[in-house]
Structures are given as C-alpha cells and as structure tokens.
Design a protein around this motif. Structure first.
Motif, mmCIF file in Angstrom:
data_model
loop_
_atom_site.group_PDB
_atom_site.id
_atom_site.type_symbol
_atom_site.label_atom_id
_atom_site.label_comp_id
_atom_site.label_asym_id
_atom_site.label_seq_id
_atom_site.Cartn_x
_atom_site.Cartn_y
_atom_site.Cartn_z
ATOM 1 N N MET A 1 0.858 -1.210 -0.008
ATOM 2 C CA MET A 1 0.071 0.137 -0.041
ATOM 3 C C MET A 1 0.876 1.179 -0.081
ATOM 4 O O MET A 1 1.942 1.260 0.561
ATOM 5 N N GLN A 2 0.463 2.399 -0.686
ATOM 6 C CA GLN A 2 1.153 3.436 -0.939
ATOM 7 C C GLN A 2 1.455 4.026 0.473
ATOM 8 O O GLN A 2 0.453 3.962 1.361
ATOM 9 N N THR A 3 2.442 4.806 0.763
ATOM 10 C CA THR A 3 2.872 5.567 1.945
ATOM 11 C C THR A 3 1.694 6.771 2.174
ATOM 12 O O THR A 3 1.334 6.747 3.484
ATOM 13 N N GLY A 4 1.358 7.333 1.330
ATOM 14 C CA GLY A 4 0.554 8.369 1.448
ATOM 15 C C GLY A 4 -0.663 7.858 2.005
ATOM 16 O O GLY A 4 -1.447 8.488 2.865
ATOM 17 N N MET A 5 -1.366 6.577 1.332
ATOM 18 C CA MET A 5 -2.530 6.258 1.811
ATOM 19 C C MET A 5 -2.487 5.626 3.188
ATOM 20 O O MET A 5 -3.398 5.893 4.114
ATOM 21 N N THR A 6 -1.186 5.056 3.660
ATOM 22 C CA THR A 6 -1.160 4.420 4.950
ATOM 23 C C THR A 6 -1.042 5.599 6.028
ATOM 24 O O THR A 6 -1.898 5.650 7.037
ATOM 25 N N GLU A 7 -0.459 6.647 5.686
ATOM 26 C CA GLU A 7 -0.444 8.067 6.617
ATOM 27 C C GLU A 7 -1.961 8.160 6.826
ATOM 28 O O GLU A 7 -2.134 8.817 7.923
ATOM 29 N N ARG A 8 -2.721 8.334 5.525
ATOM 30 C CA ARG A 8 -4.075 9.073 5.872
ATOM 31 C C ARG A 8 -4.918 7.949 6.645
ATOM 32 O O ARG A 8 -5.808 8.331 7.545
ATOM 33 N N LEU A 9 -4.760 6.627 6.492
ATOM 34 C CA LEU A 9 -5.466 5.670 7.302
ATOM 35 C C LEU A 9 -5.095 5.585 8.736
ATOM 36 O O LEU A 9 -5.996 5.801 9.721
ATOM 37 N N ALA A 10 -3.520 5.872 9.191
ATOM 38 C CA ALA A 10 -3.291 5.951 10.434
ATOM 39 C C ALA A 10 -3.617 7.377 11.053
ATOM 40 O O ALA A 10 -4.057 7.249 12.124
ATOM 41 N N SER A 11 -3.865 8.394 10.313
ATOM 42 C CA SER A 11 -4.166 9.738 10.838
ATOM 43 C C SER A 11 -5.852 9.328 11.295
ATOM 44 O O SER A 11 -6.041 9.875 12.343
ATOM 45 N N ARG A 12 -6.397 8.703 10.200
ATOM 46 C CA ARG A 12 -7.864 8.714 10.491
ATOM 47 C C ARG A 12 -8.127 8.167 11.966
ATOM 48 O O ARG A 12 -9.216 8.069 12.555
ATOM 49 N N ALA A 13 -7.170 7.158 12.113
ATOM 50 C CA ALA A 13 -7.530 6.161 13.368
ATOM 51 C C ALA A 13 -6.785 6.669 14.592
ATOM 52 O O ALA A 13 -6.904 5.973 15.500
ATOM 53 N N GLY A 14 -6.284 7.792 14.574
ATOM 54 C CA GLY A 14 -5.473 8.428 15.885
ATOM 55 C C GLY A 14 -4.092 7.826 15.948
ATOM 56 O O GLY A 14 -3.638 7.994 17.055
ATOM 57 N N LEU A 15 -3.439 7.312 15.037
ATOM 58 C CA LEU A 15 -2.250 6.568 14.971
ATOM 59 C C LEU A 15 -1.351 7.139 14.253
ATOM 60 O O LEU A 15 -0.333 6.580 13.980
ATOM 61 N N GLY A 16 -1.334 8.632 14.045
ATOM 62 C CA GLY A 16 -0.611 9.316 13.165
ATOM 63 C C GLY A 16 0.895 9.159 13.795
ATOM 64 O O GLY A 16 1.943 9.066 13.067
ATOM 65 N N ASP A 17 0.996 9.261 15.068
ATOM 66 C CA ASP A 17 2.304 9.407 15.582
ATOM 67 C C ASP A 17 3.077 7.919 15.624
ATOM 68 O O ASP A 17 4.150 7.882 15.598
ATOM 69 N N VAL A 18 2.177 6.850 15.730
ATOM 70 C CA VAL A 18 2.781 5.342 15.694
ATOM 71 C C VAL A 18 3.220 5.534 14.189
ATOM 72 O O VAL A 18 4.222 5.012 13.891
ATOM 73 N N TRP A 19 2.571 5.801 13.229
ATOM 74 C CA TRP A 19 2.983 5.562 11.769
ATOM 75 C C TRP A 19 4.036 6.369 11.528
ATOM 76 O O TRP A 19 4.973 6.000 10.822
ATOM 77 N N ARG A 20 4.028 7.719 12.071
ATOM 78 C CA ARG A 20 5.616 8.325 11.804
ATOM 79 C C ARG A 20 6.857 7.555 12.407
ATOM 80 O O ARG A 20 7.752 7.674 11.845
ATOM 81 N N LYS A 21 6.599 6.975 13.478
ATOM 82 C CA LYS A 21 7.607 6.168 13.927
ATOM 83 C C LYS A 21 8.048 4.934 13.321
ATOM 84 O O LYS A 21 8.898 4.429 12.909
ATOM 85 N N VAL A 22 6.955 4.153 12.780
ATOM 86 C CA VAL A 22 7.112 2.986 11.837
ATOM 87 C C VAL A 22 7.770 3.456 10.625
ATOM 88 O O VAL A 22 8.663 2.967 10.025
ATOM 89 N N GLU A 23 7.421 4.598 10.066
ATOM 90 C CA GLU A 23 7.866 5.033 8.766
ATOM 91 C C GLU A 23 9.423 5.381 8.814
ATOM 92 O O GLU A 23 10.236 5.168 7.997
ATOM 93 N N ALA A 24 9.639 5.996 10.075
ATOM 94 C CA ALA A 24 11.120 6.347 10.267
ATOM 95 C C ALA A 24 12.023 5.102 10.697
ATOM 96 O O ALA A 24 13.030 5.534 11.239
ATOM 97 N N GLU A 25 11.322 4.095 11.047
ATOM 98 C CA GLU A 25 12.011 2.978 11.658
ATOM 99 C C GLU A 25 12.572 3.216 13.130
ATOM 100 O O GLU A 25 13.472 2.900 13.486
#
Length: 370
Positions: A1-25
C-alpha cells in the motif's frame, strides 16, 4: 500500500504518531503498543504492519514441510486453559513409547519433511533417559531432519527430573539431536495471569531464563504468546516488550507466534475467546512492536487457513507448515484440518500476492516458488 494512503489511514485512526515512528524505523513504546492494540481500525493497523513486514522480508511468505508429534498428554500441571492434558489413568490419556514416536516420524520421511516438532505433557513417570533416547533414535533415523522439541517448561521439568541445571540438560539434549526449541509455554508472562490460568507452570521469568540459556548454547527458538483469555492489554504489551528486550540481548529468536486461545473443553470454557479482529490485531502488533524479530507466524491450525491467508496483509510472513498431526489445539475443539499439502500452502500464498518460500526450521530456503 502506498505510503500516502497508509499515512491517511493512520491519521484517521488516531495513530499518526505511531505511523511516523514506523515509517522512520523508530522503536515503538509501550504506549504506542497499547494504542495499536486498542484500535479497531483494521485497515490502518494492517497497513502499518504490512509496511514493516515488507521492509523486513519483502514479498516472501514462508512455510515448512514438518511433522508434529505429541508424545504424551499426561501432565502434572493441568493448566486451566489446556484441553489436551490428562491425568495418568484418565480416559484418553496416552504416552507413546520411543518406538511409536520413531514410527510416526518414519511415516513422514517420504513426504520430504525437514522438521520434526515435538511437544507434550510433563509426564510424572517418564524417565529422563526416555527423552534422550527419543532424540538419539530420531536423529539416527533422519540425521538431516531438524528436531525442534520441548517447551521451556518441559526443559525445566527435565532439569528437575535429572537433578541437573537447565544448561546441562539443554547441552545433553543438543548432543542427543535437539536442534532448537519451539517456544511454547510462554502464555502471558504476568504473574497475575499465570496464577489464574497455569499456576503450576514455570514463571514468565523462568521461561525467559531458559531461552536465554538456550540461545547462549547456540540453540535458537521461537517465542509464543497465548492471548484472548484473562489478560489485559497492558499485560500483553509487557509480554511483547520483554520478548523484545531478550531478543536485543541474544538475537536467538527465529519467529514470534501469537497463539489464539481456544476455550472449548478447557476449565475456561465460559470465556468467549478471541475474535478474528483480535487475531489480526495481535499479529499486526507483533510485527510493529517486535522490530527485532524478522518473522511473524500465523498458526493456521488455530485461526484457520482463510484468516491465516488474510494475515499476510497484517504483518505476517509465515504460515507454519504441513503439520500432519496436531492434538493440542484440536483437543480444544478447533475445526481445522490436521494436515495441509505443500501445494495448498503454495496456492494460498500465491493467491495473497506473495512469493511462496519453503524453508527449513532456521529459515534457510529449501525452494522458492517464483
């Protein structure tokens, strides 16, 4: 799944901070793990776990041609979550002779198995030599087949039985033919939980100590967690973090295997057990939190083949194997088959858009099905 779509899904779920850590390893904290487990936005959690999985193993999805053998269901512990264990003399109780164990293994050699997987009850009467002879005979029968056997709890029991240290027992088992430990018996490390569901079994600390010792002796292992009974999310997170800490220390774990509690025929049969959503969230959380585990396995025997196939989009990269005969989960009423042909595992993996890879126990490639 494209990064932008995952970011939008995570933000919608209130998991934006978690996603930023996942993406930054970056490593997730306990609070991050709780947020993931508390979410019911499967698409967001799955997309993040899928991203972490792809970074670890690409599109490879593994399986093994193996044979499970349960040598006895007679067990002194009688854990409340277990439908498999029996007292000696109870209807349905059994203890295989070494000859019977070897015969079961021999039956599977023509199928090309690369692993014999052995776990069972802590039988109060079987002598220590029984276990050594079993390993020696199996190794003599098939010296190129890896023997993965005995949970950490069984190892401590054998040490008590033989009046030896855990290190001495593991060294003797290894010399007799043991190749690795399967990782069972971890349940939930919390002392509160263990007091409720498996008070006679070794502590969580003892389980970790056995694995630390095994890894120090060059024996790799898996790590499990039994979820969906009386544990809290905080206790699940504690379990995951302690596994991650030990993996940082030893690097000896091959895979994380969350085991879905099956309540039927147990002393906890008033509990509903986990749902499919719980199963997928736990598998995804394992991938996201255990950043130092390369492999996350869905045990299809417990959750079924279709959900196991779906889990390949939730951080999972391993569907276990052909199994052949499994008694522990089936005693708790699971409705899955006990054997699946190699060809069907290949089909399921391909259908999910992944590359089937047959492996051995230590994740050496046996065959790629490109």
């Amino acid at each position: 799944m494209q990064t932008g779509m995952t970011e939008r899904l995570a933000s919608r779920a209130g998991l934006g901070d978690v996603w930023r850590k996942v993406e930054a390893e970056e490593r997730l904290t306990g609070e991050d793990a709780l947020a993931v487990l508390s979410s019911r936005d499967l698409l967001a959690v799955g997309a993040m776990a899928d991203r972490a999985r792809r970074r670890q193993v690409g599109d490879d999805a593994y399986f093994i041609c193996n044979r499970h053998i349960n040598h006895t269901n007679i067990c002194k512990n009688r854990c409340r979550f277990c439908a498999f264990s029996k007292d000696e003399g109870e209807e349905g109780a059994f203890a295989l002779s070494v000859d019977e164990v070897v015969d079961k293994a021999r039956e599977s050699l023509t199928a090309g198995v690369t692993e014999i997987h052995i776990v069972g009850g802590e039988h109060p009467e079987l002598p220590y030599e029984y276990y050594l002879e079993m390993l020696r005979r199996l190794h003599e029968l098939a010296p190129d087949v890896h023997i993965q056997a005995f949970t950490a709890s069984e190892v401590v029991y054998l040490a008590d039985l033989a009046d030896r240290s855990v290190a001495q027992v593991l060294a003797e088992l290894k010399e007799a033919g043991l190749g690795s430990l399967p990782g069972g018996g971890a349940e939930i490390f919390s002392a509160r939980v263990r007091g409720l569901v498996c008070e006679q079994k070794i502590s969580g600390e003892a389980w970790l100590d056995v694995m630390r010792t095994a890894h120090g002796l060059g024996l790799r292992s898996n790590a499990t967690m039994l979820y969906g009974h009386v544990e809290t999310p905080e206790e699940v997170v504690d379990h995951l973090l302690r596994l991650r800490e030990l993996q940082d220390e030893t690097g000896g774990f091959n895979a994380f295997i969350p085991l879905s509690f099956q309540p039927a025929n147990t002393q906890l049969d008033d509990l509903p057990g986990p749902t499919g959503v719980d199963d997928l969230l736990m598998l995804a959380a394992g991938r996201l939190v255990l950043d130092n585990f390369r492999h996350v396995k869905a045990f299809w025997i417990n959750i079924g083949l279709k959900l196991a196939q779906v889990s390949l989009a939730f951080g999972v990269d391993d569907l276990d194997g052909t199994v052949v005969e499994e008694k522990i989960s089936h005693a708790a009423g699971v409705g899955t088959e006990q054997v699946i042909p190699r060809e069907e595992l290949v089909r399921l993996i391909r259908n999910a858009g992944r590359v089937p890879v047959e492996r051995d126990t230590l994740y050496n490639v046996v065959r790629r099905y490109d």
